[in-house]
Motif scaffolding. Structure first.
Motif, short mmCIF file in Angstrom:
data_model
loop_
_atom_site.label_atom_id
_atom_site.label_comp_id
_atom_site.label_asym_id
_atom_site.label_seq_id
_atom_site.Cartn_x
_atom_site.Cartn_y
_atom_site.Cartn_z
N UNK A 236 0.84 -1.20 0.00
CA UNK A 236 0.00 0.00 0.00
C UNK A 236 0.87 1.24 0.00
N UNK A 237 0.34 2.29 -0.61
CA UNK A 237 1.05 3.58 -0.68
C UNK A 237 0.16 4.66 -0.08
N UNK A 238 0.78 5.74 0.42
CA UNK A 238 -0.01 6.85 0.97
C UNK A 238 -0.49 7.78 -0.15
N UNK A 239 -1.74 8.20 -0.04
CA UNK A 239 -2.33 9.11 -1.02
C UNK A 239 -3.04 10.24 -0.30
N UNK A 240 -3.24 11.32 -1.07
CA UNK A 240 -3.91 12.51 -0.54
C UNK A 240 -4.92 13.02 -1.55
N UNK A 241 -6.02 13.56 -1.04
CA UNK A 241 -6.98 14.26 -1.89
C UNK A 241 -7.65 15.36 -1.09
N UNK A 242 -7.79 16.52 -1.70
CA UNK A 242 -8.53 17.62 -1.08
C UNK A 242 -9.92 17.67 -1.71
N UNK A 243 -10.81 18.41 -1.08
CA UNK A 243 -12.15 18.56 -1.64
C UNK A 243 -12.07 19.18 -3.03
N UNK A 244 -11.17 20.14 -3.20
CA UNK A 244 -11.03 20.80 -4.50
C UNK A 244 -10.52 19.82 -5.55
N UNK A 245 -9.56 18.95 -5.19
CA UNK A 245 -9.05 17.97 -6.14
C UNK A 245 -10.14 17.01 -6.59
N UNK A 246 -10.98 16.59 -5.67
CA UNK A 246 -12.07 15.67 -6.02
C UNK A 246 -13.00 16.31 -7.03
N UNK A 247 -13.40 17.53 -6.77
CA UNK A 247 -14.39 18.17 -7.63
C UNK A 247 -13.81 18.57 -8.97
N UNK A 248 -12.51 18.82 -9.03
CA UNK A 248 -11.88 19.15 -10.30
C UNK A 248 -11.64 17.93 -11.16
N UNK A 249 -11.57 16.76 -10.57
CA UNK A 249 -11.26 15.55 -11.33
C UNK A 249 -12.48 14.68 -11.59
#
Length: 313
Positions: A236-249
């Motif tokens: 497993x690897x660490x990942x990050x997502x912000x609310x803005x990243x979710x909505x932009x993608x």
């Protein structure tokens, strides 16, 4: 045949046509999944002791009995130290009224409350471009303990023997329902994203298999990898997502599904206000009223990408 197709796909003109067909097929499939998801599956906020325990039971089925990541428990409920400051979502299969999957967000409120990734995988964040300590503790979470029961994981076309490998009973589930089940993971991620936003959390971390991250990326939900994969119940690897990243993608084909899910999450949070609550539930869902829950909604304009209100971006 496949090498020939792969070779053709690299030709300038033919390759562009391949990409267009592939993109159209993905969009069409996502649209069908959104329709089927709403027909057969229902996001649920675990806002009572009984529904939270349903999440613990699903986790025991998957993490203890199937995968053997955790020891078996007498009460058939898998719990850990992070549950005391976590919020939970479930997905219910409407025809059977059975819970198919669950996920949580670990939501610390002080420096003493660590995310699982900080406690067990800190080495993977040593050179990370984004770190939980960069944000206010009340504005971060970790998506974890996502689990889908085996019987909701296999399509009819899969050739596996025995219930332990998750074979679907063809007399129980229709072909349309089976198309939906591989997208349970997406439904769980969108549900927990809605729950995070409505409880004022913008930054999410997660430890996941790289192949799952690639699958989510193909479908348009893109996480930022923060470090190398490490051994943690598998690679497993660490990942990050912000609310803005979710909505932009997020693809446009998922906006109707996101809007539907967000509405159900809102209802679940409002219901939490009307139930008798102990100290634990009061800590998870404080001060939720019609006004402040609605203010934290996800806005989904027609034919446009999802956008948060300015205060959340």
């Amino acid at each position: 045949m496949r090498p020939i197709m792969r070779s053709l796909s690299k030709q300038p003109i033919i390759g562009n046509a391949f990409k267009l067909v592939k993109a159209f097929s993905a969009m069409r499939e996502a649209g069908l999944i959104s329709k089927h998801f709403a027909q057969f599956l229902e996001p649920v906020v675990a806002n009572q002791t009984e529904s939270i325990e349903e999440a613990f039971k699903i986790r025991h089925d998957v993490y203890c009995e199937e995968l053997h990541f955790e020891p078996m428990r007498e009460d058939k409920m898998e719990t850990d130290e992070f549950d005391s400051y976590s919020r939970f979502c479930l997905i219910k299969h409407k025809p059977s009224q059975n819970y198919a999957g669950c996920v949580r967000i670990v939501t610390p409120s002080s420096d003493q409350e660590l995310l699982p990734i900080e406690k067990y995988c800190s080495q993977s964040l040593q050179s990370s471009p984004v770190h939980p300590r960069e944000f206010d503790r009340s504005n971060i979470c970790e998506i974890s303990r996502l689990a889908v029961r085996p019987q909701f994981r296999r399509r009819r076309a899969d050739k596996f023997e025995g219930a332990a490998s998750g074979v679907i009973n063809e007399q129980t589930y229709s072909e349309a329902e089976l198309r939906c089940f591989p997208f349970l993971t997406i439904g769980l991620y969108l549900s927990i994203a809605s729950l995070a936003v409505r409880t004022n959390v913008d930054h999410a971390f997660v430890m996941m298999e790289p192949r799952l991250a690639r699958s989510m990326s193909f479908l348009g939900i893109k996480f930022q990898q923060l470090g190398p994969a490490v051994e943690y119940h598998g690679l497993r690897a660490p990942y990050y997502m912000s609310s803005e990243m979710l909505l932009n993608s997020l693809p446009k084909s998922f906006t109707s599904l996101m809007k539907s899910i967000d509405g159900q999450i809102e209802n679940g949070l409002l219901e939490a206000c009307s139930y008798p609550r102990d100290d634990y539930l009061n800590r998870l869902y404080p001060n939720h009223t019609q006004e402040n829950v609605s203010q934290k909604r996800i806005i989904v304009p027609n034919k446009e990408l999802i956008r948060f209100p300015a205060k959340f971006t």
